[in-house]
Every structure is written in structure tokens, then in C-alpha cells.
Design a protein around this motif. Structure first.
Motif, PDB file in Angstrom:
ATOM      1  N   GLY A   1    -133.742 118.445 113.690  1.00 54.69           N
ATOM      2  CA  GLY A   1    -133.942 119.289 112.515  1.00 54.69           C
ATOM      3  C   GLY A   1    -134.941 120.401 112.748  1.00 54.69           C
ATOM      4  O   GLY A   1    -135.449 120.992 111.808  1.00 54.69           O
ATOM      5  N   GLU A   2    -135.257 120.667 114.007  1.00 61.53           N
ATOM      6  CA  GLU A   2    -136.176 121.762 114.307  1.00 61.53           C
ATOM      7  C   GLU A   2    -135.402 122.865 115.044  1.00 61.53           C
ATOM      8  O   GLU A   2    -134.247 122.667 115.407  1.00 61.53           O
ATOM      9  N   ALA A   3    -136.084 123.992 115.298  1.00 59.61           N
ATOM     10  CA  ALA A   3    -135.408 125.131 115.930  1.00 59.61           C
ATOM     11  C   ALA A   3    -134.781 124.742 117.281  1.00 59.61           C
ATOM     12  O   ALA A   3    -133.665 125.139 117.593  1.00 59.61           O
ATOM     13  N   GLN A   4    -135.524 123.967 118.025  1.00 62.32           N
ATOM     14  CA  GLN A   4    -135.056 123.562 119.364  1.00 62.32           C
ATOM     15  C   GLN A   4    -134.916 122.045 119.419  1.00 62.32           C
ATOM     16  O   GLN A   4    -135.717 121.349 118.818  1.00 62.32           O
TER      17      GLN A   4
ATOM     18  N   VAL B   1    -128.011 113.259 108.907  1.00 62.75           N
ATOM     19  CA  VAL B   1    -128.049 114.418 109.795  1.00 62.75           C
ATOM     20  C   VAL B   1    -129.429 114.503 110.434  1.00 62.75           C
ATOM     21  O   VAL B   1    -130.396 113.937 109.908  1.00 62.75           O
ATOM     22  N   ALA B   2    -129.463 115.197 111.571  1.00 61.97           N
ATOM     23  CA  ALA B   2    -130.724 115.335 112.305  1.00 61.97           C
ATOM     24  C   ALA B   2    -131.788 115.907 111.373  1.00 61.97           C
ATOM     25  O   ALA B   2    -131.519 116.858 110.633  1.00 61.97           O
ATOM     26  N   GLY B   3    -132.961 115.292 111.403  1.00 63.74           N
ATOM     27  CA  GLY B   3    -134.065 115.782 110.571  1.00 63.74           C
ATOM     28  C   GLY B   3    -134.299 114.946 109.320  1.00 63.74           C
ATOM     29  O   GLY B   3    -135.354 115.059 108.697  1.00 63.74           O
ATOM     30  N   ASP B   4    -133.326 114.087 108.938  1.00 69.53           N
ATOM     31  CA  ASP B   4    -133.549 113.227 107.760  1.00 69.53           C
ATOM     32  C   ASP B   4    -134.804 112.382 108.003  1.00 69.53           C
ATOM     33  O   ASP B   4    -134.943 111.751 109.050  1.00 69.53           O
ATOM     34  N   ARG B   5    -135.669 112.377 107.029  1.00 70.83           N
ATOM     35  CA  ARG B   5    -136.947 111.684 107.207  1.00 70.83           C
ATOM     36  C   ARG B   5    -136.860 110.207 106.809  1.00 70.83           C
ATOM     37  O   ARG B   5    -136.256 109.868 105.810  1.00 70.83           O
ATOM     38  N   VAL B   6    -137.512 109.378 107.599  1.00 71.20           N
ATOM     39  CA  VAL B   6    -137.598 107.952 107.258  1.00 71.20           C
ATOM     40  C   VAL B   6    -138.887 107.729 106.477  1.00 71.20           C
ATOM     41  O   VAL B   6    -139.937 108.267 106.831  1.00 71.20           O
ATOM     42  N   PHE B   7    -138.773 106.974 105.382  1.00 67.66           N
ATOM     43  CA  PHE B   7    -139.997 106.661 104.634  1.00 67.66           C
ATOM     44  C   PHE B   7    -140.022 105.179 104.271  1.00 67.66           C
ATOM     45  O   PHE B   7    -139.027 104.465 104.430  1.00 67.66           O
TER      46      PHE B   7
END
Ligand SMILES: N[C@@H](Cc1ccc(O)cc1)C(=O)O
Length: 582
Positions: free
Chosen positions: A451-454, A517-523
């Protein structure tokens, strides 16, 4: 800010003069007997480090040293504070003029660890707690000067000096100075950059020769040494105390309440916690109990002219044992003549004796009320402060805790005590490339989108367990904020979390919920917070929480009893139950 923050502290000049007069007459006797060298040795004993020793010696040839210790009024002070308190006792004995600064503005500037609305109450709580600790170790509090930061830090002159500093300090230097003290977050606030500037200026405005603090303050201290002369002010000396490790030693575990002792813990829980503390037979290098004896208990005894430490023991185990001086305890423990259980029991007696008077002071209904107001339960807090940043106080190493004062409902998680698990940055990642590590047979090198630029480069020891095909395009869980580390020459910028059986023969991915999807945060529900930008390896956050990561009977990944989840659902292992997660 109105001056109510300052009212109630009662430090008029008349008071100050009176106290100075008492101090002088009462202490004259001891001080006269001490040579400047003796004073210097007492001032600097048991410190981790000091800067500017020659200047201090020079001053001591002529007069006594003026020193201050500042504390930001954030989370509740805990037993780690006995370390600086013990030094304050040394300073007084050495004839120093000692000022204690309650740095309320700093508590706010550091990511609002103390929300504005609670600042005055926190400061009052600190006053009560610090004074109770000093009383308990036998320091007459009327010999110290107490000052609240905002009482002078908003004056015209001080404010102008802040602006002057803003026009000479580079952003780089301000950031570096605060790195170990100010909470490091993903989007750093301006206030965190101003924090060290004010701490440096305090040296001038409190009119001291020397600032004292934990060794975590070192970068602010050297910053002050660099910039004070640029403002036309004197460069001050700096004294730094050792930081007390967590009770569990290198295996510090803040998720485990047993690893921390609050000032108000009762005898039973103190003994229980110490009984569980990390204290390996013969291990003198990594031993929080020996450290506590060395830097708190023995120095306090020596101030009273005592140095015999008695460990009570039943007759059938050989009766009481006596040690003269800390070295005797140290040697006996090293040579395994002193058993951990006996050391712990002796330390428990000493600590109980220190804490009993503090509990007594805090039985006062007014202080119970103050405690609840200054550290309200989480729900009330939310109302009192909309959106204050949360984080633990990082004072003297061991973590603050917040047991309920007597007869009061237990406060829930409090703002300065943000859950340790919220510091981890775990997200869903997608493996977009994978191949063998050029120099290591057991390692893969992957590119993982998160979920980041690279995409990030990640090195994982998975070649024994999975094929390239099994990895390609998989969604996995990654831990993003460990300090990047080179593994056989390739820098790994994250870690893939996997479940493994006890034998280590089966390793499998943790599977994010459908639609991830990439970047989904786990809490972790009930433990939400802002992750640290990068975990400080010294704090051992990962090492602390990892042992409590498991997969449940239904394969769901949990931390203790709390599930791993994203907004899309729970995280599961493919097949393993009761597995480790790492
Ligand atoms: N930085 C200190 C607090 C402090 C603030 C201002 C000072 O002038 C001195 C000390 C802490 O970490 O608690």
C-alpha cells in the motif's frame, strides 16, 4: 494559558528565602565536613555518565552546585522514578541547591501525552507523587524548590528566546535532539521539534549550573551544550542516571502486568511481581533486582550511614543473611552463594518499606479524587480530550501502570498507557516477486506491495517450507516497522508473519480475509492506536508481544485473547491450531 496552572504551588520569594535559610542551617554541619572532592564524588556516584565534570569541580571550589531535574507530567510515575529521586537525595547531601521542574508544557508538546484539559491535574498529581516518593526516602521536601514549567515559559523574554532559537536551530538538530525522548510518529508534529529547544532554555531560566536527567536525555543535553552559547548563555554541565530495566529483565514484557510495579501496588502484589521477576541464578549482568539494590537501596542506606543489608530467612533454611555493602551481595550472587529466591525476598522487603508510606499518603480522599480526575477512565477521557495522542511515558525504563486507588473503580486503559500492541504496524501485503537469495540457501528475497508507493524488499527464511509458486501473488501479513536489517547482504524492510508448529516442521502463511488488498491495516480491538514509525530495538516491543501470538482452535490468529483483524474480518492460519506466530 491563564495563571491557574501556576496557582497553588505557592513558591513566593518569601517562601524560597525561608527554605533556603532552613536548608543552610540544617545542612551546614554535614556539608562543612565534606571537601569539594567528596561532594563531587557524591554528586556523580552511580551515574551512567556526566559531562562538564571539570567545570563542576571548579565551581565546587567556591560554592555549592545548582542543579535541576525536570519531569514531563505525562503518565503516572512508577518505581523507576526512585532512581532519579535517590540522586536528588545525593545532591542535597552534597550541599546542592536542587530544583524540581514539573514540565507541564513539555507533557503537552510531546504529542499531547498530557492533553491540555488535564495538564493542571496531571501536574498536581506529579507534585503529590514526587513529594510522596521523596518523603518516603527521607528527603525533606522543604529543602527543594519546585517549579511548574508554564509559570515562566510563557513570559515575554522566554518566548522571544524560543523564537531566537527557532531562527538558529536546524530542523535536523531539533529532530535528532528529541529522538530518544519525544514520541516518534509517522507524521511528526512541530511541537516535538520545539520540545528540546525549551528544555535547553530551561537551564538558563532556572538559573542552574547543571541539568540532571536519565541517560535517555543525552541528545537533548548535548544539543543544549551546543546551542546555549549561541544565545549568549553559559554551557551547562549534565548528569545522567542509569535507566532501570523492566522487571522481567531482557525478557521485558509490558503486556504482562506482572513486569511493572506501580507506586500504589500493595505488598502482596509487589512480592508476587518480584517473585516472578527475571533473576537467573549467578547472572549478574542482566538482573533488574541487583540493579535496583545497587542504584536505589544501597545508596539510600549509605545516606543514613548504613550499609548492612539483611535478608530474612527461616531458621530451617539457615536463618537471616547479612551483607555489608552492595559488592558483597553482588559477589555472593555471582558465586551462587545467594539464591535468587533469597535475593528477591530481601529486595521485596526493601521495596515494600519504600512504598508503604506512599500508599499511606495516597489514602487521602482528596488524592484519590485527584488521581481519578488526572487519569480518568478511558471513556471519560475521550470526553475530556478529543483526540489527544496516546503513548506510554518512557521514564526510567520500567513501564507505568495504573492500579485503581482504594475504593475506586479500576481505570481502563489510560492515554499515557497506550497498549503495547498498538505500536506494531501490521498490514496486508501482496508478494509480487519472489526469488532465491543470492548468498543463502534457506532464504528468499521478495518484493511485497504494502500500500505504499514502492513495494518493499523482504528477506524470509521460507525456502525449506514453500515453493516460489506457493508464494507468488499471495496476500500475506507483514510487520512493517521493525528496524530494517541486512540479511546476508540484502536489506529486509519488513517481516512476513507466519504460523509454525512447535517442532518447526510446518510453516504457513497467515491468511488475510477475502477481499483484502495490500495496505489493509491489522488492528486489535480495544487496543487501537497509532503505530510507531519505527520500533526502537532497545524497547523490545516485538520480543514482548510475540510470545503471546498464537492461532486459536479455529485457526484464528490471536494476541492473548484478542483477535488479529482488518476491516474485512479475521486472520486465520491455513491449517495450524495452537501454532506460534512469527
Ligand atoms: N525531557 C524530560 C522532561 C523535561 C522537560 C523540560 C526540562 O527542562 C527538563 C526535563 C522527560 O523526558 O521527562
Amino acid at each position: 494559558m491563564s495563571d491557574y496552572l501556576w496557582s497553588g504551588w505557592g513558591w513566593t520569594h518569601a517562601d524560597r528565602d525561608k527554605t533556603t535559610a532552613q536548608t543552610t542551617s540544617q545542612m551546614a554541619e554535614t556539608q562543612n565536613k565534606m571537601t569539594p572532592d567528596e561532594k563531587f564524588n557524591l554528586i556523580t556516584r552511580n551515574l551512567q555518565e556526566y559531562l562538564g565534570g571539570d567545570e563542576m569541580k571548579k565551581i565546587l571550589q567556591e560554592r555549592d552546585i545548582k542543579v535541576y531535574w525536570g519531569t514531563a507530567t505525562t503518565g503516572k510515575p512508577h518505581i523507576g522514578y526512585f532512581v532519579p529521586m535517590t540522586k536528588l537525595a545525593d545532591f542535597l547531601k552534597a550541599g546542592c541547591h536542587v530544583t524540581v521542574l514539573f514540565a507541564d508544557l513539555h507533557a503537552f508538546l510531546d504529542n499531547m501525552k498530557a492533553p491540555w484539559e488535564l495538564l493542571r491535574l496531571r501536574t498536581k498529581y506529579y507534585e503529590a507523587a514526587i513529594k510522596a516518593m521523596l518523603t518516603s526516602i527521607g528527603v525533606p521536601i522543604d529543602k527543594l524548590k519546585f517549579v511548574v514549567g508554564s509559570s515562566y515559559q510563557l513570559s515575554e523574554k522566554y518566548t522571544l528566546d524560543v523564537y531566537k532559537m527557532l531562527a538558529m536551530v536546524t530542523e535536523h538538530d531539533a529532530k535528532k535532539a528529541g529522538a530518544e525522548v519525544v514520541k516518534q510518529v509517522e507524521s511528526p508534529l512541530m511541537s516535538g521539534l520545539v520540545y528540546p529547544l525549551l528544555q535547553a532554555l530551561d537551564e538558563e531560566y532556572l538559573d542552574v549550573d547543571v541539568q540532571f536527567g536519565g541517560v535517555d536525555q543525552r541528545k537533548i543535553f548535548t544539543f543544549a551544550e551546543k546551542y546555549m552559547p549561541h544565545l549568549g548563555y553559559k554551557k551547562r554541565g549534565h548528569l545522567m542516571n542509569v535507566m532501570l530495566g523492566g522487571l522481567s529483565g531482557s525478557k521485558m514484557s509490558s503486556s504482562e502486568p506482572d513486569s511493572k510495579i506501580d507506586l500504589l501496588d500493595d505488598e502482596k502484589s509487589i512480592r508476587k511481581k518480584l517473585a516472578k521477576a527475571f533473576c537467573e541464578e549467578g547472572n549478574v549482568d542482566d538482573n533488574p533486582i541487583l540493579s535496583f539494590l545497587k542504584i536505589v537501596i544501597f545508596p539510600l542506606m549509605s545516606l543514613k550511614g548504613e550499609n548492612t543489608f539483611v535478608i530474612k530467612r527461616a531458621e530451617k533454611f539457615g536463618g537471616d543473611i547479612q551483607f555489608v555493602g552492595f559488592d558483597a551481595v553482588f559477589e555472593a550472587f555471582k558465586e551462587k552463594r545467594l539464591h535468587p529466591a533469597d535475593l528477591k525476598s530481601g529486595a521485596s522487603d526493601a521495596l515494600c518499606a519504600l512504598l508503604a508510606p506512599i500508599r499511606k499518603i495516597f489514602e487521602d480522599p482528596a488524592l484519590i479524587e485527584l488521581t481519578n480526575q488526572a487519569y480518568p477512565p478511558a471513556d471519560k477521557k475521550a470526553a475530556a480530550s478529543a483526540g489527544g495522542a496516546k503513548k506510554e511515558k518512557k521514564a526510567a525504563g520500567s513501564e507505568p501502570s495504573s492500579p485503581a486507588p482504594k475504593k475506586q473503580p479500576a481505570p481502563a486503559a489510560e492515554d499515557d498507557n497506550a497498549s503495547i500492541i498498538s505500536k506494531l504496524d501490521i498490514v496486508v501485503g501482496k508478494i509480487v516477486e519472489v526469488g532465491p537469495h543470492p548468498d543463502a540457501d534457506s532464504l528468499y528475497v521478495e518484493k511485497i506491495e504494502c500500500g505504499e508507493a514502492q513495494p518493499r524488499t523482504v528477506v524470509s527464511g521460507l525456502r525449506k517450507y514453500m515453493t516460489v509458486e506457493q508464494m507468488q501473488n499471495r496476500h500475506v501479513l507483514i510487520l512493517k516497522n521493525l528496524k530494517p536489517a541486512k540479511m546476508r547482504g540484502v536489506e529486509s524492510q519488513a517481516m512476513v508473519l507466519c504460523a509454525s508448529n512447535a517442532e518447526g516442521t510446518v510453516v504457513e502463511f497467515l491468511e488475510p480475509p477475502a477481499g483484502s488488498v495490500a495496505g489493509d491495516r491489522v488492528f486489535f480491538e480495544g487496543h487501537e492506536g497509532t503505530p510507531e514509525a519505527q520500533l526502537n530495538p532497545k524497547k523490545k516491543v516485538w520480543e514482548t508481544v510475540q510470545p503471546d501470538f498464537k492461532t486459536r482452535e479455529d485457526r484464528v490468529a490471536v494476541w492473548g485473547s484478542v483477535e488479529f483483524r482488518t476491516s474485512k474480518g479475521l486472520i486465520k492460519a491455513t491449517s495450524l491450531v495452537g501454532a506460534n506466530i512469527k
